[in-house]
Design a protein around this motif. Structure first.
Motif, PDB file in Angstrom:
ATOM      1  N   PRO A  97       0.975  -1.181  -0.134  1.00  0.00           N
ATOM      2  CA  PRO A  97       0.143   0.021  -0.098  1.00  0.00           C
ATOM      3  C   PRO A  97       0.735   1.227   0.089  1.00  0.00           C
ATOM      4  CG  PRO A  97      -0.736  -1.553   1.627  1.00  0.00           C
ATOM      5  CD  PRO A  97       0.337  -2.080   1.179  1.00  0.00           C
ATOM      6  N   HIS A  98       0.596   2.309  -0.743  1.00  0.00           N
ATOM      7  CA  HIS A  98       1.230   3.478  -0.999  1.00  0.00           C
ATOM      8  C   HIS A  98       0.247   4.525  -1.325  1.00  0.00           C
ATOM      9  CE1 HIS A  98       4.953   5.606  -0.865  1.00  0.00           C
ATOM     10  NE2 HIS A  98       4.433   6.464  -2.021  1.00  0.00           N
ATOM     11  N   PRO A  99      -0.822   4.783  -0.587  1.00  0.00           N
ATOM     12  CA  PRO A  99      -1.711   5.950  -0.982  1.00  0.00           C
ATOM     13  C   PRO A  99      -1.243   7.233  -0.786  1.00  0.00           C
ATOM     14  CG  PRO A  99      -2.293   5.153   1.189  1.00  0.00           C
ATOM     15  CD  PRO A  99      -1.107   4.176   0.664  1.00  0.00           C
ATOM     16  N   ASP A 104      -7.990   9.860   2.671  1.00  0.00           N
ATOM     17  CA  ASP A 104      -8.690   8.849   3.703  1.00  0.00           C
ATOM     18  C   ASP A 104      -8.001   7.655   3.396  1.00  0.00           C
ATOM     19  OD1 ASP A 104     -10.150  11.101   4.632  1.00  0.00           O
ATOM     20  OD2 ASP A 104     -11.759  10.601   3.075  1.00  0.00           O
ATOM     21  N   PRO A 105      -8.065   6.762   4.415  1.00  0.00           N
ATOM     22  CA  PRO A 105      -7.782   5.263   4.188  1.00  0.00           C
ATOM     23  C   PRO A 105      -8.193   4.780   3.049  1.00  0.00           C
ATOM     24  CG  PRO A 105      -8.528   5.709   6.435  1.00  0.00           C
ATOM     25  CD  PRO A 105      -8.850   6.744   5.587  1.00  0.00           C
ATOM     26  N   HIS A 106      -7.184   4.127   2.158  1.00  0.00           N
ATOM     27  CA  HIS A 106      -7.783   3.204   1.098  1.00  0.00           C
ATOM     28  C   HIS A 106      -8.206   1.847   1.420  1.00  0.00           C
ATOM     29  CE1 HIS A 106      -5.806   5.693  -2.427  1.00  0.00           C
ATOM     30  NE2 HIS A 106      -6.400   6.516  -1.367  1.00  0.00           N
ATOM     31  N   ARG A 107      -8.855   0.897   0.513  1.00  0.00           N
ATOM     32  CA  ARG A 107      -9.245  -0.284   0.851  1.00  0.00           C
ATOM     33  C   ARG A 107      -8.293  -1.135   0.049  1.00  0.00           C
ATOM     34  NH1 ARG A 107     -15.182  -0.287  -0.780  1.00  0.00           N
ATOM     35  NH2 ARG A 107     -13.938   1.506  -2.447  1.00  0.00           N
ATOM     36  N   PHE A 148      -5.394   1.153   4.761  1.00  0.00           N
ATOM     37  CA  PHE A 148      -4.117   1.748   4.875  1.00  0.00           C
ATOM     38  C   PHE A 148      -4.097   3.119   4.500  1.00  0.00           C
ATOM     39  CE2 PHE A 148       0.445   2.704   4.550  1.00  0.00           C
ATOM     40  CZ  PHE A 148       0.882   2.248   5.454  1.00  0.00           C
ATOM     41  N   ALA A 149      -3.722   3.944   5.386  1.00  0.00           N
ATOM     42  CA  ALA A 149      -3.531   5.455   5.045  1.00  0.00           C
ATOM     43  C   ALA A 149      -2.068   6.038   5.559  1.00  0.00           C
ATOM     44  CB  ALA A 149      -4.522   6.470   5.626  1.00  0.00           C
ATOM     45  N   ARG A 150      -1.550   7.126   4.897  1.00  0.00           N
ATOM     46  CA  ARG A 150      -0.238   7.639   5.302  1.00  0.00           C
ATOM     47  C   ARG A 150      -0.446   8.906   5.970  1.00  0.00           C
ATOM     48  NH1 ARG A 150       3.940   8.092   1.528  1.00  0.00           N
ATOM     49  NH2 ARG A 150       2.588   8.970   0.124  1.00  0.00           N
TER      50      ARG A 150
END
Length: 150
Positions: A97-99, A104-107, A148-150
């Motif tokens: 994951p690398h949004p 907002d959190p990605h699924r 996941f979110a950064r």
């Protein structure tokens, strides 16, 4: 369609994916376990995609040719018999994951499919091409979602 049990010991369905699996963390694939694979399955296909990445889902991991038996895969490993394909980052294998920072959190949808016959894909496939190739070949599937979110 029948259901395959799909889970991870690293995170629960709809929970946050630990940072060690993220692209800017350790970028290792998470451990997965599965069961309830139909007896007449030709192969299993694992597809991990992010539908929140833009107009089309972003492909994070595609593994075809997985041995059609109950089992799983350890952290950072490839499922038995599996062939890893090019991911959306242009590399072969897992792309964590690398949004964008601040999103907002990605699924992240982890999907395991039991197929009647081996899948036929051109390299590099995108998520849409994989879904098209799966149509009519699915005998069973299982899904789990991480965020996941950064």
């Amino acid at each position: 369609m029948a259901g395959i049990l799909l889970r991870s010991v690293a995170f629960n369905d709809h929970d946050r994916i630990p940072a060690r699996f993220a692209r800017d963390g350790g970028n290792v694939s998470p451990p997965l376990e599965w069961g309830d694979v139909p007896d007449s399955t030709s192969e299993l296909v694992l597809l991990v995609e992010d539908p929140d990445a833009g107009r089309t889902p972003f492909l994070h991991w595609l593994v075809t040719g997985i041995e059609p038996v109950p089992g799983g895969v350890a952290e950072g490993q490839v499922p038995v018999g599996g062939r890893e394909w090019t991911n959306g980052f242009g590399a072969t294998g897992w792309g964590g994951p690398h949004p964008p920072a601040g999103d907002d959190p990605h699924r992240y949808f982890f999907r395991l499919y039991a197929l009647r016959k081996p899948i036929d894909l051109a390299d590099p496939p995108d998520a849409a091409a994989v879904h098209d190739a799966l149509k009519g070949q699915e005998m069973a599937s299982g899904t789990m979602v991480g965020t996941f979110a950064r």
